[in-house]
Design an enzyme around this catalytic site. Structure first.
Site, PDB file in Angstrom:
ATOM      1  N   ASP A 281     -66.561  79.804 -29.504  1.00  0.00           N
ATOM      2  CA  ASP A 281     -66.103  78.437 -29.768  1.00  0.00           C
ATOM      3  C   ASP A 281     -67.244  77.462 -29.477  1.00  0.00           C
ATOM      4  O   ASP A 281     -67.984  77.608 -28.503  1.00  0.00           O
ATOM      5  CB  ASP A 281     -64.887  78.116 -28.887  1.00  0.00           C
TER       6      ASP A 281
ATOM      7  N   ASN B 131     -52.730  78.364 -31.541  1.00  0.00           N
ATOM      8  CA  ASN B 131     -52.084  77.047 -31.612  1.00  0.00           C
ATOM      9  C   ASN B 131     -51.545  76.830 -33.024  1.00  0.00           C
ATOM     10  O   ASN B 131     -52.255  77.083 -34.004  1.00  0.00           O
ATOM     11  CB  ASN B 131     -53.091  75.944 -31.270  1.00  0.00           C
TER      12      ASN B 131
ATOM     13  N   GLY C   7     -51.540  71.367 -30.720  1.00  0.00           N
ATOM     14  CA  GLY C   7     -52.910  70.879 -30.768  1.00  0.00           C
ATOM     15  C   GLY C   7     -53.798  71.597 -31.757  1.00  0.00           C
ATOM     16  O   GLY C   7     -55.029  71.604 -31.604  1.00  0.00           O
ATOM     17  N   GLN C   8     -53.201  72.209 -32.797  1.00  0.00           N
ATOM     18  CA  GLN C   8     -54.044  72.873 -33.801  1.00  0.00           C
ATOM     19  C   GLN C   8     -54.893  71.832 -34.522  1.00  0.00           C
ATOM     20  O   GLN C   8     -54.374  70.806 -34.975  1.00  0.00           O
ATOM     21  CB  GLN C   8     -53.176  73.642 -34.824  1.00  0.00           C
TER      22      GLN C   8
ATOM     23  N   HIS D 183     -56.337  81.233 -36.331  1.00  0.00           N
ATOM     24  CA  HIS D 183     -57.333  81.846 -35.449  1.00  0.00           C
ATOM     25  C   HIS D 183     -56.711  82.112 -34.094  1.00  0.00           C
ATOM     26  O   HIS D 183     -55.853  81.357 -33.640  1.00  0.00           O
ATOM     27  CB  HIS D 183     -58.574  80.950 -35.302  1.00  0.00           C
ATOM     28  N   LEU D 184     -57.194  83.167 -33.464  1.00  0.00           N
ATOM     29  CA  LEU D 184     -56.730  83.531 -32.132  1.00  0.00           C
ATOM     30  C   LEU D 184     -57.828  83.176 -31.142  1.00  0.00           C
ATOM     31  O   LEU D 184     -58.967  83.628 -31.278  1.00  0.00           O
ATOM     32  CB  LEU D 184     -56.445  85.039 -32.096  1.00  0.00           C
ATOM     33  N   HIS D 185     -57.490  82.334 -30.167  1.00  0.00           N
ATOM     34  CA  HIS D 185     -58.438  82.022 -29.092  1.00  0.00           C
ATOM     35  C   HIS D 185     -58.387  83.157 -28.068  1.00  0.00           C
ATOM     36  O   HIS D 185     -57.299  83.588 -27.663  1.00  0.00           O
ATOM     37  CB  HIS D 185     -58.034  80.747 -28.350  1.00  0.00           C
TER      38      HIS D 185
HETATM   39  P1  5GP Z   1     -57.461  74.746 -32.575  1.00  0.00           P
HETATM   40  O1  5GP Z   1     -57.542  73.403 -31.904  1.00  0.00           O
HETATM   41  O2  5GP Z   1     -57.218  74.584 -34.066  1.00  0.00           O
HETATM   42  O3  5GP Z   1     -56.510  75.717 -31.941  1.00  0.00           O
HETATM   43  O4  5GP Z   1     -58.878  75.408 -32.373  1.00  0.00           O
HETATM   44  C1  5GP Z   1     -59.997  75.086 -33.135  1.00  0.00           C
HETATM   45  C2  5GP Z   1     -61.194  75.467 -32.320  1.00  0.00           C
HETATM   46  O5  5GP Z   1     -62.303  75.523 -33.179  1.00  0.00           O
HETATM   47  C3  5GP Z   1     -61.531  74.468 -31.207  1.00  0.00           C
HETATM   48  O6  5GP Z   1     -61.508  75.125 -29.959  1.00  0.00           O
HETATM   49  C4  5GP Z   1     -62.919  73.971 -31.594  1.00  0.00           C
HETATM   50  O7  5GP Z   1     -63.760  73.742 -30.484  1.00  0.00           O
HETATM   51  C5  5GP Z   1     -63.445  75.083 -32.487  1.00  0.00           C
HETATM   52  N1  5GP Z   1     -64.399  74.645 -33.488  1.00  0.00           N
HETATM   53  C6  5GP Z   1     -64.288  73.556 -34.298  1.00  0.00           C
HETATM   54  N2  5GP Z   1     -65.351  73.470 -35.111  1.00  0.00           N
HETATM   55  C7  5GP Z   1     -66.154  74.538 -34.819  1.00  0.00           C
HETATM   56  C8  5GP Z   1     -67.403  74.976 -35.332  1.00  0.00           C
HETATM   57  O8  5GP Z   1     -68.009  74.385 -36.238  1.00  0.00           O
HETATM   58  N3  5GP Z   1     -67.936  76.100 -34.787  1.00  0.00           N
HETATM   59  C9  5GP Z   1     -67.290  76.787 -33.787  1.00  0.00           C
HETATM   60  N4  5GP Z   1     -67.910  77.879 -33.318  1.00  0.00           N
HETATM   61  N5  5GP Z   1     -66.107  76.398 -33.280  1.00  0.00           N
HETATM   62  C10 5GP Z   1     -65.541  75.289 -33.792  1.00  0.00           C
END
Ligand code: 5GP
Ligand code: ZN
Length: 113
Positions: free
Chosen positions: A31, A86, A92-93, A99-101
């Site tokens: 991330d 998310n 908070g998506q 995607h899976l964190h």
């Molecule tokens: P969400 O908030 O949708 O669950 O997670 C999206 C994640 O993608 C966030 O943790 C954010 O930091 C990450 N992210 C957003 N843009 C980029 C990027 O350009 N590169 C990488 N490696 N991560 C990203």
């Protein structure tokens, strides 16, 4: 595949991000704004906007198993880790490609914020 989707573009390597896992149906990378010492995103190659749109139980299951493999490799399998997907605004998506964190390397609170 979506031309303007960030994670589709990363999966296709149009945006140079170092992949730490690559298989037929998914990729993983760190991330950009890590929330823990280990913070990896496991991303299907197929464009699926959110878990609400997912239909393939095998694919969704494999994301978890890839996260577990990476956790082992990163040395956090025994100490522990969290996997989170998310979905939509309340969770908070921010990127609408499922995607899976994988988060680990520190102790975490429950319930999540
Ligand atoms: P969400 O908030 O949708 O669950 O997670 C999206 C994640 O993608 C966030 O943790 C954010 O930091 C990450 N992210 C957003 N843009 C980029 C990027 O350009 N590169 C990488 N490696 N991560 C990203
Ligand atoms: Zn996409």
């Amino acid at each position: 595949m979506a031309d303007d989707c960030l994670f589709c573009r990363i999966a296709r390597q149009e945006i140079p991000v170092q992949l730490i896992h690559e298989s037929d149906d998914c990729v993983a990378f760190r991330d950009i704004k890590p929330q823990a010492p280990v913070h990896v995103l496991v991303v299907p190659r197929e464009h699926i906007a959110s878990l609400n749109d997912a239909r393939d139980p095998g694919l969704i299951g494999r994301l978890s198993l890839v996260a577990a493999e990476i956790a082992e490799r990163e040395g956090i399998a025994t100490t522990g880790y969290r996997t989170v997907m998310n979905t939509n605004a309340d969770a908070g998506q921010t990127v609408f490609h499922v995607h899976l964190h994988l988060l680990g390397g520190r102790s975490m609170a429950w319930p999540p914020g």
